[in-house]
Motif scaffolding. Structure first.
Motif, short mmCIF file in Angstrom:
data_model
loop_
_atom_site.label_atom_id
_atom_site.label_comp_id
_atom_site.label_asym_id
_atom_site.label_seq_id
_atom_site.Cartn_x
_atom_site.Cartn_y
_atom_site.Cartn_z
N TYR A 1 0.86 -1.18 0.00
CA TYR A 1 0.00 0.00 0.00
C TYR A 1 0.90 1.24 0.00
CZ TYR A 1 -3.48 -3.41 1.46
OH TYR A 1 -4.30 -4.50 1.52
N ASP B 1 -5.31 4.48 8.46
CA ASP B 1 -5.34 3.12 7.93
C ASP B 1 -4.44 3.08 6.70
OD1 ASP B 1 -6.11 0.74 6.43
OD2 ASP B 1 -7.84 0.63 7.78
N ARG C 1 -4.27 0.93 4.43
CA ARG C 1 -4.93 0.33 3.26
C ARG C 1 -5.70 1.34 2.43
NH1 ARG C 1 -7.41 -4.07 7.20
NH2 ARG C 1 -7.73 -2.07 8.21
N ASP C 2 -6.26 2.37 3.08
CA ASP C 2 -7.07 3.33 2.33
C ASP C 2 -6.82 4.79 2.72
OD1 ASP C 2 -8.33 3.50 4.79
OD2 ASP C 2 -10.15 2.47 4.13
N ARG D 1 -7.67 6.42 5.41
CA ARG D 1 -8.66 7.11 6.25
C ARG D 1 -8.11 7.39 7.64
NH1 ARG D 1 -11.55 2.90 9.29
NH2 ARG D 1 -10.78 0.94 8.43
N LYS E 1 -4.21 8.03 -1.12
CA LYS E 1 -3.68 6.69 -1.37
C LYS E 1 -3.20 6.64 -2.81
CE LYS E 1 -5.06 1.91 -1.75
NZ LYS E 1 -6.14 0.96 -1.88
#
Length: 110
Positions: free
Chosen positions: A41, A76, A78-79, A81, A93
């Motif tokens: 990521y 986070d 992964r995204d 947020r 991202k």
């Protein structure tokens, strides 16, 4: 937006639980790449709360989060947020790809 992919490192140089900062020379964007249990990521290396580099903070693979050392905002990986105050906005991202034995990313904002 950059169509040019930025080389981060060789695939074997970013192990699970590690993060690595890189700089997109085309857009002038600092990017932070994470290896979360083998999944890659990338987020902008800039806290949305105080414009401070997230790479100075701690990556917590168990929570899939990165914490800004300045005021404790967490995101986070992964995204992007925001997970807690004082940050309320997500960090951008970016795409990541594995190609030719290397890890690549780019600032794809339009």
């Amino acid at each position: 937006m950059s169509e040019t992919w930025t080389f981060v490192c060789a695939a074997g140089e970013l192990l699970p639980g590690e993060m690595r900062p890189v700089f997109d020379e085309v857009t002038g964007t600092p990017i932070l790449v994470f290896n979360l249990d083998g999944d890659l990521y990338a987020l902008e290396d800039r806290c949305s709360h105080e414009d401070f580099e997230l790479s100075s903070g701690a990556f917590d693979p168990a929570e899939a989060s990165v914490e800004c050392v300045l005021h404790g905002a967490r995101f986070d990986v992964r995204d992007g947020r925001a997970l807690c105050a004082p940050a309320y906005s997500a960090v951008p991202k970016f795409p990541v790809r594995l190609e030719q034995g290397g890890i690549w990313t780019r600032d794809d904002r339009g």
